[in-house]
Scaffold this motif. Structure first.
Motif, PDB file in Angstrom:
ATOM      1  N   PRO A  36       0.439  -1.650   0.212  1.00 37.11           N
ATOM      2  CA  PRO A  36       0.116   0.047   0.254  1.00 37.11           C
ATOM      3  C   PRO A  36       0.911   1.459  -0.327  1.00 37.11           C
ATOM      4  N   GLN A  37       0.692   2.576  -0.310  1.00 36.68           N
ATOM      5  CA  GLN A  37       0.852   3.894  -0.511  1.00 36.68           C
ATOM      6  C   GLN A  37       0.884   3.726   0.858  1.00 36.68           C
ATOM      7  N   GLN A  41      -3.570   5.353   1.939  1.00 33.65           N
ATOM      8  CA  GLN A  41      -3.636   3.726   1.848  1.00 33.65           C
ATOM      9  C   GLN A  41      -3.239   2.974   2.857  1.00 33.65           C
ATOM     10  N   ALA A  58     -11.401  10.867  -6.239  1.00 34.12           N
ATOM     11  CA  ALA A  58     -11.589  10.418  -7.076  1.00 34.12           C
ATOM     12  C   ALA A  58      -9.888   9.680  -7.111  1.00 34.12           C
ATOM     13  N   GLY A  59      -9.432   8.520  -7.901  1.00 32.22           N
ATOM     14  CA  GLY A  59      -7.677   8.005  -7.614  1.00 32.22           C
ATOM     15  C   GLY A  59      -7.258   8.749  -6.797  1.00 32.22           C
ATOM     16  N   GLY A  60      -7.879   8.036  -5.600  1.00 36.86           N
ATOM     17  CA  GLY A  60      -7.011   8.006  -4.306  1.00 36.86           C
ATOM     18  C   GLY A  60      -6.607   7.019  -4.243  1.00 36.86           C
ATOM     19  N   GLY A  61      -6.829   6.458  -4.640  1.00 35.81           N
ATOM     20  CA  GLY A  61      -6.095   4.850  -4.802  1.00 35.81           C
ATOM     21  C   GLY A  61      -7.096   4.140  -4.107  1.00 35.81           C
ATOM     22  N   LYS A  62      -8.463   4.503  -3.882  1.00 31.13           N
ATOM     23  CA  LYS A  62     -10.039   3.136  -2.777  1.00 31.13           C
ATOM     24  C   LYS A  62      -9.509   1.994  -3.823  1.00 31.13           C
ATOM     25  N   THR A  63     -10.172   2.123  -4.696  1.00 34.14           N
ATOM     26  CA  THR A  63     -10.055   0.657  -5.309  1.00 34.14           C
ATOM     27  C   THR A  63      -9.420  -0.257  -5.102  1.00 34.14           C
ATOM     28  N   PHE A  64      -7.945  -0.137  -4.949  1.00 33.10           N
ATOM     29  CA  PHE A  64      -6.862  -0.659  -4.922  1.00 33.10           C
ATOM     30  C   PHE A  64      -6.539  -1.082  -3.827  1.00 33.10           C
ATOM     31  N   ALA A 252       1.283   6.462  -7.122  1.00 39.32           N
ATOM     32  CA  ALA A 252       1.528   5.637  -7.788  1.00 39.32           C
ATOM     33  C   ALA A 252       0.614   5.910  -9.693  1.00 39.32           C
ATOM     34  N   TYR A 260      -4.722  12.562 -15.948  1.00 32.64           N
ATOM     35  CA  TYR A 260      -5.402  11.841 -14.259  1.00 32.64           C
ATOM     36  C   TYR A 260      -5.942  13.638 -14.004  1.00 32.64           C
TER      37      TYR A 260
END
Ligand code: ADP
Ligand code: MG
Length: 516
Positions: A36-37, A41, A58-64, A252, A260
């Motif tokens: 995790p970053q 995260q 959005a794009g914060g790495g949540k789903t990842f 990342a 993005y």
């Protein structure tokens, strides 16, 4: 012959192909995922709360982050997880959840089943991606045992779906059951209301990023309790925390795709506030754009008894049930005088509450038509009144002496009528303090993304549904009586005015008319 940990012992008779497969699997099982970053995260990954909501732009790495979490217990053969998205296309779309998992899980030896959207890890641990398209799809999960339940984009789900599945969160795998969710900000959503300690700016005891709080339900309402709180069975509250993030926390992504950020910055203002700055207060295109708290609310005032009283009622058990008491004056203007807004009451308890409100206002139940949710009525009302087998919710209200009437449920015309009232100055006013839930929700519901003529039914719509039902009942105009019988007493057959019953509602000139 005992295998004391370490490498699994292998039969010397295994074929070279099976041997190669075994070697490949144990290599993959030992392989690592990207870590995790640093920042949100990692905070998300490290939190041990029962429920962690990973929110923000959005794009914060949540789903990842969610996918990393689901692989954490992959060595436990009894482990399984499910990640819900609201609809099935959201799982399988290009670049969607399934694609994201395809980029991660094969490297650790997991094998996909595309038809069922499942993954199986080398140990036997498994997981699934599933949708909850319809409100009652949750019941498909009855009796299942899932130690890790995840929701990707929590605001897309209904409050009832979330809390129902929370109750399915059980485990015999030795892993304490837990829930993880991600969400973009959405003002007016049940998520914002639930997570008020973190998200409500006006709250005094605000919780910080990653701070753990505990809640329980008392009479159906969420109540935040202390860490040491125990119920009468000695059980603690459920622990929750919230993690804020934004695209700037996702190095990342920004390293490989600086565009993005450019894309986010080209969004319209409201979307930018939500998706770039993580703003939970800004409303994306409120459906009732005519609504203004300043214009449409006023402090409670006395209401003349000759006004015509009526009501609107939206039924709910797990979701709130809502009753609005309204009055119309001689010009046909409507005032919302009072509300009942509660969850988990039985129909007869609801009926009693409604009857109490009418009593408090001195209104005879018979004289107050209540336009109610059509779903509570028996299919053939006349028969039911005459002793239809089986009891419908409406009958509980009738038993309480309340005059509930099947409302007209034409949504498009109902909303149009409601907007007409809001548009016309003075035509629709709500008493402040008495109707906090209607006032809180009316300006926050958005349009249905699929049908801009309708409201978004995943938002908190119980107050506006009740108002719509009531207004579709064509509120009658009141008629101001020439002589108000309430203020007259008869003395030996002659009408006199009782000065002790000074009518608060009479205008100055009418008082003059009475008292000279
Ligand atoms: N820990 C990580 N290591 C490598 N790449 C990452 C990591 N976290 C996020 N990313 C990258 O960032 C992209 C966007 O993250 P995502 O989880 O989809 O954001 P969100 O769900 O918050 O919108 C991912 O597709 C992935 O390429
Ligand atoms: Mg996402």
């Amino acid at each position: 012959l005992l295998n004391r940990g370490g490498e699994t012992s292998v039969s010397t008779h295994a074929s070279p192909a099976a041997e190669a497969l075994r070697r490949e699997r144990s290599r993959a099982a030992a392989a690592a995922l990207p870590p995790p970053q640093e920042g949100p995260q990692t905070d998300f990954y490290n939190s041990t709360a029962d429920i962690v909501v990973y929110g923000g732009a959005a794009g914060g790495g949540k789903t990842f982050g969610l996918l990393l979490e689901c692989a954490r217990h992959r060595a436990n053969p009894n482990f399984n997880f499910v990640i819900f998205r609201r609809t099935s296309p959201q799982i399988t779309a290009n670049g969607g959840l399934w694609d994201a998992s395809q980029k991660l899980y094969p490297s650790i030896g997991a094998r996909p089943n595309i038809t069922n959207l499942t993954w199986r890890f080398p140990s036997g641990a498994k997981g699934k991606m599933a949708h909850l398209q319809h409100a009652d799809t949750v019941h498909d999960w009855q009796g299942t045992e899932v130690p890790l339940i995840c929701f990707d984009e929590l605001t897309h789900f209904t409050e009832a779906q979330f809390f129902y599945l929370l109750s399915r969160n059980r485990s015999t795998s030795g892993i304490k059951p837990y829930v993880r969710a991600t969400t973009n900000p959405k003002a007016g959503s049940w998520v914002k209301k639930f997570l008020a300690p973190w998200l409500d700016k006006n709250r005094l005891d605000k919780a910080a990023h990653g701070e753990v709080r505990w809640f329980t339900r008392i009479n159906g309402e969420i109540v935040w309790v202390g860490e040491d709180w125990r119920d009468d069975e000695g059980l603690p509250g459920k622990s929750v925390t919230f993690i804020f993030s934004s695209v700037y926390d996702n190095k990342a992504l920004l390293d490989v795709d600086p565009h993005y950020l450019v894309n986010l910055k080209s969004l319209p203002e409201v979307e930018q506030a939500r998706l770039l700055r993580g703003d939970w207060d800004i409303l994306e295109g409120a459906y009732f754009s005519e609504w203004s708290e300043a214009k449409h609310t006023k402090l409670p005032d006395k209401v003349p008894a000759w006004y015509r009283f009526f009501g609107g009622l939206d039924y709910g058990k797990a979701a709130p049930f809502c009753f609005l008491l309204m009055a119309s004056d001689d010009a046909g203007n409507v005032i919302v005088l009072d509300e009942v807004y509660e969850t988990r009451l039985t129909p007869s308890e609801q009926a009693i509450k409604v009857a109490q409100v009418l009593e408090r206002h001195g209104i005879a139940p018979k004289s107050c038509p209540i336009y109610a949710d059509p779903s509570i009525f028996p299919p053939q009302e006349a028969k039911a009144r005459a002793g239809h087998p089986g009891k419908y919710i409406a009958e509980e209200y009738w038993d309480e002496g309340l005059n509930v009437i099947r409302a007209n449920n034409d949504r498009i015309n109902g909303w149009a009528r409601f907007r007409e009232y809001l548009h016309d100055p003075g035509a629709f006013t709500v008493f402040k303090g008495r109707c906090p839930n209607l006032i809180r929700t009316i300006g926050t519901v958005g349009p249905d993304p699929k049908d801009p003529e309708d409201v978004d039914t995943t938002s908190e719509d119980h107050g506006i549904d009740s108002a719509r039902y009531a207004l579709m009942g064509r509120p009658p105009r009141a008629k101001q009586p020439d002589r108000d019988p309430q203020f007259e007493i008869r003395h030996k057959g002659v009408k006199v005015i009782d000065p002790k019953r000074l009518p608060h509602a009479l205008s100055d000139d009418r008082q003059e008319e009475y008292f000279g």
